[in-house]
Design an enzyme around this catalytic site. Sequence first.
Site, PDB file in Angstrom:
ATOM      1  CG  ASP A 104      -1.902   1.253   1.058  1.00  0.00           C
ATOM      2  OD1 ASP A 104      -1.998   2.108   0.325  1.00  0.00           O
ATOM      3  OD2 ASP A 104      -3.116   0.963   1.986  1.00  0.00           O
TER       4      ASP A 104
ATOM      5  CB  CYS B 280      -6.548   2.867  -0.672  1.00  0.00           C
ATOM      6  SG  CYS B 280      -5.134   3.478   0.235  1.00  0.00           S
TER       7      CYS B 280
ATOM      8  CG  HIS C 142      -9.998   0.769   1.753  1.00  0.00           C
ATOM      9  ND1 HIS C 142      -8.767   1.572   1.714  1.00  0.00           N
ATOM     10  CD2 HIS C 142     -10.736   1.551   2.198  1.00  0.00           C
ATOM     11  CE1 HIS C 142      -9.253   2.621   2.152  1.00  0.00           C
ATOM     12  NE2 HIS C 142     -10.687   2.909   2.318  1.00  0.00           N
TER      13      HIS C 142
ATOM     14  CG  ASP D 132      -2.622   1.194  -3.162  1.00  0.00           C
ATOM     15  OD1 ASP D 132      -1.624   1.282  -2.795  1.00  0.00           O
ATOM     16  OD2 ASP D 132      -3.553   0.840  -1.993  1.00  0.00           O
TER      17      ASP D 132
END
Length: 494
Positions: free
Chosen positions: A47, A87, A137, A298
């Site tokens: 991430d 994200c 998420h 991402d």
Amino acid sequence: MIGNFHGILKSLAVIFLLPLFWSCQKARESDETSPQGPPNVIFVLADQWRAQAMGYAGDENIITPNIDRLAQESLVFQNAVAVVPVCAPWRASFMTGQYPLTNGLFYNDKPLPTEAVTMGKLFKEAGYQTGYIGKWHLNGHERGEDPFSGRNKPVPRERRQGFDYWKVREVTHDYTNSYYFDENDEKQFWEGYDVFPQTDSAISYIRQNKETPFLLFLSWGPPHDPYFSAPKEYRDMYDASRLQLRGNVPESLQDSAQNVLAGYYAHCTAMDKALGDLLEVVEKEGLADNTVFVFTSDHGDMLMSKGVLKKQRPWDESIMVPLLIRYPGKLQRKRRDVWDPINTPDLLPTLLGICGLEVPESMEGEDFSAVLLEGRELDNEAALITLPVPFHEWQFMNGGREYRGVRTRKYTFVRDLLGPWLLYDNEQDPYQQHNLVDMPQFSQLGDYLDGLLQKRLKETGDEFLPADAYMEKWGYLYDRNDSLRHENYLEINR
């Protein structure tokens, strides 16, 4: 003398971190090209790890021996572009092979439709065992609730998009006091720095499912901020004062940038160690040749380039991500650089194609598997970059704006609602310091790139409307103060 000591320290760190499996020359040099049965898939997602922060990409500061060695055995995508560099939109775009305005996730903490055609469902239907570990998420929150309330709740079984093995938290950035929910929605805790026990769980999953085809998605939280929470042994590997910065970090912020970068790199090196552990088990279990191993992120992080942190911006530190694909059985164990751009919606169709699975009509991305397996370039001129709605740390009042653009091998071209905004020659100007958009001598180039952009927008049904139009269409509420803006916010921020 200090410089020599730093070099020695870095060398020792490499020796310490490099797993023993990399020394298995016989396994590495296997010439098997036709593995039996469907390939396993291990998809590892970081991430906020920007493409530039890799040893194999030329970053001399960072210690990433396992990833660097993986790169020497993989397809190395030099221009992997996040369609929306933030994200949840990236995750939804990848999971569905769709553009964000199609699946509705162009804003964090909104729900991916339960009925979506997704990676987990497709591999499960093809007979794979499916497992997901880490950050999700994609579940969102109930309308009218605090926007971050859903981050602490379990994801209902019907909302897990085809993944059966389940050790998941919707979102957390507290990596040393981290919990998750299992298949039965029971709350469990990761012990210590969560990257390591999550990886241990992934290793257990691989061993338990090695006799059947499996899809494993391992989704780590770091190196997303907070920047200074990696274990001390990894933070001690970096002397902030000695770190070299990118050429677009303002002089007044360089001390701060070095400190942030040291913490960020510490996360990266800890994750590199975990990746090495994971790859070691894949080798020892004899699975490497028939496993498609993917490592990516991402989106990136500005890390004080241009004086800002984090993502959403259309600059390379934000939109460019690492992407490695290793599949020794069909792609050989050697590095091959892929230079044509590849976009987020292209990843799942391409992965399905590599695995010999059908690409459903719902997917808008391109399947590049055939050309990759044949050793050719993608023949793809441009990747789309978009931000339908700016939010959170780059909300309107903080300079955020709606934009659409294209990233080619060489150029970046971006429009906002007022018209052409940015034009960079990224080969001549790798730090994107010189905006060419208003220079008459580059008008023809700008027109050509604008034509590429308009073609992509037409193909994806994107009318490039103001943010409010998309929020209204999908029935979304802005989070907190995200909707607030100056009346002439675009002119102010130009």
